[in-house]
Design an enzyme around this catalytic site. Structure first.
Site, PDB file in Angstrom:
ATOM      1  N   SER A   6       0.839  -1.194   0.000  1.00 17.08           N
ATOM      2  CA  SER A   6       0.000   0.000   0.000  1.00 17.08           C
ATOM      3  C   SER A   6       0.876   1.247   0.000  1.00 17.08           C
ATOM      4  CB  SER A   6      -0.915   0.004   1.222  1.00 17.08           C
ATOM      5  OG  SER A   6      -1.625   1.214   1.263  1.00 17.08           O
ATOM      6  N   HIS A  31      -1.143  -1.099  -4.344  1.00 19.48           N
ATOM      7  CA  HIS A  31      -2.423  -0.673  -3.772  1.00 19.48           C
ATOM      8  C   HIS A  31      -2.378   0.838  -3.547  1.00 19.48           C
ATOM      9  CE1 HIS A  31      -6.176  -1.369  -1.582  1.00 19.48           C
ATOM     10  NE2 HIS A  31      -5.750  -0.472  -0.708  1.00 19.48           N
ATOM     11  N   ASP A  33      -4.451   4.200  -2.349  1.00 20.66           N
ATOM     12  CA  ASP A  33      -5.579   4.619  -1.516  1.00 20.66           C
ATOM     13  C   ASP A  33      -5.947   6.076  -1.760  1.00 20.66           C
ATOM     14  OD1 ASP A  33      -6.096   2.302   0.272  1.00 20.66           O
ATOM     15  OD2 ASP A  33      -4.005   2.611   0.832  1.00 20.66           O
ATOM     16  N   MET A  35      -8.339   9.004  -0.707  1.00 23.42           N
ATOM     17  CA  MET A  35      -9.245   9.387   0.389  1.00 23.42           C
ATOM     18  C   MET A  35      -9.686  10.834   0.198  1.00 23.42           C
ATOM     19  SD  MET A  35      -7.108   7.962   3.604  1.00 23.42           S
ATOM     20  CE  MET A  35      -6.399   6.309   3.635  1.00 23.42           C
ATOM     21  N   HIS A  64      -8.019   1.884  -4.607  1.00 22.76           N
ATOM     22  CA  HIS A  64      -9.039   1.756  -3.576  1.00 22.76           C
ATOM     23  C   HIS A  64      -9.597   3.150  -3.322  1.00 22.76           C
ATOM     24  CE1 HIS A  64      -9.741   0.833   1.014  1.00 22.76           C
ATOM     25  NE2 HIS A  64     -10.861   1.076   0.372  1.00 22.76           N
ATOM     26  N   MET A  66     -11.661   5.551  -1.412  1.00 25.22           N
ATOM     27  CA  MET A  66     -12.401   5.843  -0.177  1.00 25.22           C
ATOM     28  C   MET A  66     -13.018   7.223  -0.360  1.00 25.22           C
ATOM     29  SD  MET A  66      -9.681   4.216   2.425  1.00 25.22           S
ATOM     30  CE  MET A  66      -8.470   4.106   1.117  1.00 25.22           C
ATOM     31  N   MET A 135     -12.391  -4.952   4.063  1.00 21.25           N
ATOM     32  CA  MET A 135     -11.603  -4.105   4.974  1.00 21.25           C
ATOM     33  C   MET A 135     -11.449  -4.842   6.300  1.00 21.25           C
ATOM     34  SD  MET A 135     -10.643  -1.530   3.292  1.00 21.25           S
ATOM     35  CE  MET A 135      -9.680  -0.895   4.665  1.00 21.25           C
ATOM     36  N   GLY A 140      -9.137   4.591   6.475  1.00 23.29           N
ATOM     37  CA  GLY A 140      -8.750   5.982   6.692  1.00 23.29           C
ATOM     38  C   GLY A 140      -7.280   6.164   7.036  1.00 23.29           C
ATOM     39  N   GLY A 142      -3.268   4.087   7.799  1.00 22.88           N
ATOM     40  CA  GLY A 142      -2.421   2.901   7.867  1.00 22.88           C
ATOM     41  C   GLY A 142      -2.067   2.609   9.319  1.00 22.88           C
ATOM     42  N   GLY A 143      -1.493   1.435   9.544  1.00 24.35           N
ATOM     43  CA  GLY A 143      -0.941   1.114  10.856  1.00 24.35           C
ATOM     44  C   GLY A 143      -1.943   0.767  11.933  1.00 24.35           C
ATOM     45  N   ASP A 173      -7.420  -5.855   3.468  1.00 25.01           N
ATOM     46  CA  ASP A 173      -6.707  -4.582   3.593  1.00 25.01           C
ATOM     47  C   ASP A 173      -6.843  -4.041   5.011  1.00 25.01           C
ATOM     48  OD1 ASP A 173      -5.573  -2.087   3.178  1.00 25.01           O
ATOM     49  OD2 ASP A 173      -7.219  -1.325   1.937  1.00 25.01           O
TER      50      ASP A 173
HETATM   51  C1  DX5 Z   1      -6.511   2.082   5.137  1.00 25.13           C
HETATM   52  C2  DX5 Z   1      -6.021   1.793   3.746  1.00 25.13           C
HETATM   53  C3  DX5 Z   1      -4.979   0.752   3.706  1.00 25.13           C
HETATM   54  C4  DX5 Z   1      -3.730   1.064   4.485  1.00 25.13           C
HETATM   55  C5  DX5 Z   1      -3.262  -0.228   5.058  1.00 25.13           C
HETATM   56  O1  DX5 Z   1      -7.664   2.793   5.081  1.00 25.13           O
HETATM   57  O2  DX5 Z   1      -7.094   1.364   2.931  1.00 25.13           O
HETATM   58  O3  DX5 Z   1      -4.676   0.351   2.372  1.00 25.13           O
HETATM   59  O4  DX5 Z   1      -2.697   1.647   3.726  1.00 25.13           O
HETATM   60  O5  DX5 Z   1      -2.217   0.007   5.921  1.00 25.13           O
HETATM   61  P1  DX5 Z   1      -1.680  -1.080   6.939  1.00 25.13           P
HETATM   62  O6  DX5 Z   1      -1.261  -2.279   6.140  1.00 25.13           O
HETATM   63  O7  DX5 Z   1      -0.541  -0.379   7.621  1.00 25.13           O
HETATM   64  O8  DX5 Z   1      -2.814  -1.399   7.867  1.00 25.13           O
HETATM   65 ZN    ZN Z   2      -6.659   0.430   0.969  1.00 22.24          ZN
END
Ligand code: DX5
Ligand code: ZN
Length: 216
Positions: A6, A31, A33, A35, A64, A66, A135, A140, A142-143, A173
């Site tokens: 990602s 991937h 994202d 947002m 993806h 969002m 999901m 929203g 990462g981590g 994800d």
């Molecule tokens: C979160 C994103 C993910 C995110 C995943 O809303 O859709 O793609 O980057 O990050 P990790 O793998 O750190 O949970």
């Molecule tokens: Zn994602």
């Protein structure tokens, strides 16, 4: 099994080098994202960012969205170089039409479910989609920590796919590492998205290998 780093967790001051590194380590998808600050409480980046990367990478661009009312942006997302475009079931009243729009633009169509949304909300479109993104955290950021209850949805989707002879890939994800990823694959997942686990690893190569082992 496929691995989709990602981009959200990449170092954006050296974005192309980060992506090339993941490509060399054997990533399958990138991937991406998007947002909008409305569907989720965060703003990331728009299609322009990966449009610049597109000529430099052969990875499958797995976008993806969002985004609230994604149909407004599907065309620009496609034109910037997406290969797969996934939209949230929670974000549109016209899911079927949006999937048709993605296919008319010659792209693969995915549908995404938040942790609080049941598989039943997707059933009407499962025959039409190329990918279902489950999901495993609330979207929203990462981590975040993997939500265990989502494993059951992966298994439900895998069972429906088998029973009906559908061909969609199941992608997961959020909070994916070599342990949670293994359980997702055992439940039926085909594509593992990993952001912080790969990009923040001491050895990205070892992290990639550990994820790859999950599918063995
Ligand atoms: C979160 C994103 C993910 C995110 C995943 O809303 O859709 O793609 O980057 O990050 P990790 O793998 O750190 O949970
Ligand atoms: Zn994602």
């Amino acid at each position: 099994m496929k691995i989709a780093p990602s981009m959200l967790s990449a170092d954006f001051t050296r974005l192309l080098a980060e992506i090339k590194e993941m490509e060399q380590l054997g990533a399958d998808y990138l991937h991406i994202d998007i947002m909008d600050g409305d569907f989720v409480q965060n703003i990331s980046f728009g299609p322009m960012v990966y449009q610049w990367l597109r000529p430099h990478s052969d990875l499958v661009f797995d976008v993806h969205m969002m985004v609230q009312f994604p149909e407004r942006y599907i065309e620009s997302v496609a034109q910037a170089g997406a290969d797969i475009i996934s939209i949230h079931v929670e974000a549109t009243n016209h899911l079927h039409r949006a999937i048709q729009q993605i296919h008319q633009l010659g792209k693969k169509a995915g549908v995404v479910v938040n942790p609080g949304t049941p598989v039943s909300q997707l059933e009407a479109v499962l025959s039409d989609v190329d990918l279902v993104l489950v999901m495993t955290v609330n979207p929203g950021f990462g981590g975040q920590i993997f939500i265990e209850a989502t494993l059951d949805k992966i298994a439900q989707l895998a069972a429906i796919r088998k029973e009906k002879g559908y061909h969609f890939e199941i992608e997961v994800d959020g909070g994916v590492n070599h342990e949670t990823g293994k359980r997702c694959v055992e439940a039926g997942a085909d594509v593992l998205v990993a952001g912080s686990y790969l990009f923040n690893a001491d050895s990205r190569q070892q992290a990639m290998e550990a994820l790859r082992q999950v599918g063995q």
